[in-house]
Design a protein around this motif. Structure first.
Motif, short mmCIF file in Angstrom:
data_model
loop_
_atom_site.label_atom_id
_atom_site.label_comp_id
_atom_site.label_asym_id
_atom_site.label_seq_id
_atom_site.Cartn_x
_atom_site.Cartn_y
_atom_site.Cartn_z
N PHE A 57 6.65 9.56 -6.66
CA PHE A 57 7.88 9.17 -5.98
C PHE A 57 8.37 7.82 -6.49
O PHE A 57 7.57 6.97 -6.86
CB PHE A 57 7.67 9.08 -4.47
CG PHE A 57 7.52 10.40 -3.78
CD1 PHE A 57 8.63 11.12 -3.39
CD2 PHE A 57 6.26 10.91 -3.53
CE1 PHE A 57 8.49 12.34 -2.74
CE2 PHE A 57 6.11 12.14 -2.89
CZ PHE A 57 7.23 12.85 -2.49
N THR A 58 9.68 7.65 -6.47
CA THR A 58 10.30 6.37 -6.76
C THR A 58 10.90 5.83 -5.47
O THR A 58 11.74 6.51 -4.84
CB THR A 58 11.41 6.52 -7.82
OG1 THR A 58 10.85 7.05 -9.03
CG2 THR A 58 12.05 5.18 -8.11
N VAL A 59 10.48 4.65 -5.07
CA VAL A 59 10.99 4.07 -3.83
C VAL A 59 12.41 3.56 -4.05
O VAL A 59 12.65 2.75 -4.95
CB VAL A 59 10.07 2.94 -3.32
CG1 VAL A 59 10.68 2.25 -2.10
CG2 VAL A 59 8.69 3.49 -2.98
N GLU A 60 13.34 4.01 -3.21
CA GLU A 60 14.72 3.53 -3.28
C GLU A 60 14.91 2.28 -2.43
O GLU A 60 15.56 1.34 -2.84
CB GLU A 60 15.68 4.62 -2.83
CG GLU A 60 15.81 5.76 -3.82
CD GLU A 60 16.98 6.66 -3.50
OE1 GLU A 60 17.45 6.69 -2.33
OE2 GLU A 60 17.45 7.35 -4.42
N ARG A 61 14.38 2.30 -1.21
CA ARG A 61 14.49 1.12 -0.35
C ARG A 61 13.48 1.19 0.78
O ARG A 61 13.02 2.27 1.15
CB ARG A 61 15.90 0.96 0.22
CG ARG A 61 16.40 2.11 1.07
CD ARG A 61 17.88 1.92 1.40
NE ARG A 61 18.47 3.09 2.01
CZ ARG A 61 18.95 3.14 3.24
NH1 ARG A 61 18.89 2.07 4.02
NH2 ARG A 61 19.50 4.24 3.72
N VAL A 62 13.15 0.03 1.29
CA VAL A 62 12.30 -0.11 2.47
C VAL A 62 13.02 -1.03 3.43
O VAL A 62 13.36 -2.16 3.07
CB VAL A 62 10.91 -0.66 2.12
CG1 VAL A 62 10.04 -0.76 3.38
CG2 VAL A 62 10.22 0.19 1.06
N CYS A 63 13.25 -0.56 4.64
CA CYS A 63 13.95 -1.35 5.66
C CYS A 63 12.96 -1.81 6.73
O CYS A 63 11.94 -1.16 6.98
CB CYS A 63 15.05 -0.52 6.33
SG CYS A 63 16.26 0.17 5.18
N GLY A 64 13.31 -2.90 7.38
CA GLY A 64 12.48 -3.41 8.44
C GLY A 64 12.95 -3.03 9.83
O GLY A 64 12.29 -3.32 10.83
N GLY A 65 14.13 -2.38 9.91
CA GLY A 65 14.70 -2.00 11.19
C GLY A 65 15.69 -0.87 11.05
O GLY A 65 16.11 -0.51 9.95
N TRP A 66 16.10 -0.31 12.20
CA TRP A 66 16.93 0.89 12.21
C TRP A 66 18.38 0.63 11.83
O TRP A 66 19.14 1.58 11.62
CB TRP A 66 16.82 1.57 13.57
CG TRP A 66 15.41 1.97 13.85
CD1 TRP A 66 14.58 1.45 14.80
CD2 TRP A 66 14.63 2.93 13.13
NE1 TRP A 66 13.33 2.03 14.72
CE2 TRP A 66 13.34 2.94 13.70
CE3 TRP A 66 14.90 3.78 12.06
CZ2 TRP A 66 12.33 3.77 13.24
CZ3 TRP A 66 13.90 4.61 11.59
CH2 TRP A 66 12.63 4.60 12.18
N GLU A 93 0.84 -1.21 0.00
CA GLU A 93 0.00 0.00 0.00
C GLU A 93 0.87 1.25 0.00
O GLU A 93 0.57 2.23 -0.72
CB GLU A 93 -0.92 -0.01 1.22
CG GLU A 93 -2.04 -1.02 1.14
CD GLU A 93 -2.84 -1.12 2.42
OE1 GLU A 93 -4.07 -1.28 2.33
OE2 GLU A 93 -2.24 -1.03 3.52
N LEU A 94 1.94 1.25 0.77
CA LEU A 94 2.82 2.42 0.80
C LEU A 94 3.50 2.63 -0.55
O LEU A 94 3.56 3.76 -1.05
CB LEU A 94 3.87 2.23 1.90
CG LEU A 94 3.36 2.26 3.34
CD1 LEU A 94 4.48 1.89 4.30
CD2 LEU A 94 2.79 3.63 3.69
N ARG A 95 3.99 1.56 -1.15
CA ARG A 95 4.65 1.68 -2.44
C ARG A 95 3.69 2.21 -3.51
O ARG A 95 4.06 3.08 -4.33
CB ARG A 95 5.21 0.33 -2.87
CG ARG A 95 6.48 -0.10 -2.12
CD ARG A 95 6.99 -1.44 -2.60
NE ARG A 95 8.24 -1.85 -1.98
CZ ARG A 95 9.44 -1.50 -2.38
NH1 ARG A 95 9.57 -0.73 -3.48
NH2 ARG A 95 10.53 -1.92 -1.75
N ALA A 96 2.47 1.72 -3.52
CA ALA A 96 1.48 2.16 -4.52
C ALA A 96 1.14 3.64 -4.34
O ALA A 96 1.05 4.39 -5.32
CB ALA A 96 0.23 1.30 -4.42
#
Length: 240
Positions: free
Chosen positions: A210-219, A200-203
């Motif tokens: 916007f173009t998504v570069e990366r999505v991380c699961g933690g800090w 949902e966030l990517r869509a």
């Protein structure tokens, strides 16, 4: 938010790994940074101290007043408002931290916010925000037994606090934070968060330009679904 709740917010939300992460996103070279939903200014002030030109935007007057009263606040352009009040092409980096993205519950409002951010960012500018991963089901930990804690205010007052989960439905999680003061005053802060999936966030980001570069699961930059942070930390670029 009352003055006492603002003070409690600062105690409960001390500098952490998330702040270090977003400070790193801004980088070491001075740049124009927007902190949308800046709250009481914890990260906003640190960004300015690092040499960036910073704008802090906050819709809640009590939180903004608390931020403006802190040392170093004169370095920052403060706006009492929302993303609709942002100027065009004025920023190189936009941040929404402390899960403020989840406070934007309505899908149309979220789409408008992303559109405002795309308008406010220069071409190629970066957007970064955090949103809890619904698959991690972190709300299951929001029970009085698991969340009970004692907070120490700057004046030495000890406050008993706990969190109560009240409803989980249709992607929305409702809760109450309870605070019991030694003088007998009891405060309650209610909240509702929207848990969006990574898809949902990517869509929504693609729809807003916007173009998504990366999505991380933690800090520490872990992949989504690994580790114990249970996050969706998104970094995207404003497409030309």
């Amino acid at each position: 938010m009352t003055d006492r709740l603002a003070a409690l917010y600062d105690v409960e939300n001390a500098w952490g790994r998330d702040d270090e992460f977003f400070l790193g996103v801004a980088g070491s070279a001075p740049t124009r940074v927007l902190d949308l939903g800046c709250g009481t200014g914890r990260l906003t002030l640190a960004l300015a101290a690092a040499g960036h030109t910073v704008t802090g935007v906050e819709p809640l007057r009590t939180s903004l007043d608390a931020a403006r009263a802190k040392p170093g606040a004169d370095r920052i352009a403060w706006i009492h408002g929302t993303s609709a009040d942002l100027p065009a092409a004025a920023y190189d980096v936009a941040l929404l931290t402390s899960h403020v993205a989840q406070e934007i519950r309505d899908d149309d409002e979220w789409a408008r916010t992303l559109a405002d951010l795309r308008r406010a960012l220069a071409d190629g500018g970066r957007l970064a925000f955090d949103s809890r991963d619904p698959s991690a089901r972190r709300w299951e930990r929001w029970t009085p037994a698991a969340s009970r804690r004692r907070l120490a205010l700057p004046d030495g007052t000890a406050v008993d606090a706990w969190t109560e989960l009240t409803e989980v439905r249709d992607g929305l999680v409702r809760y109450r934070h309870h605070y019991q003061f030694p003088d007998g005053e009891a405060l309650c802060s209610r909240g509702t968060l929207r848990f969006r999936t990574e898809a949902e966030l990517r869509a929504s980001l693609a729809d807003a330009g916007f173009t998504v570069e990366r999505v991380c699961g933690g800090w520490a930059g872990e992949p989504v679904g690994t580790g114990d942070d249970g996050e969706l930390i998104v970094i995207a670029r404003a497409a030309p």
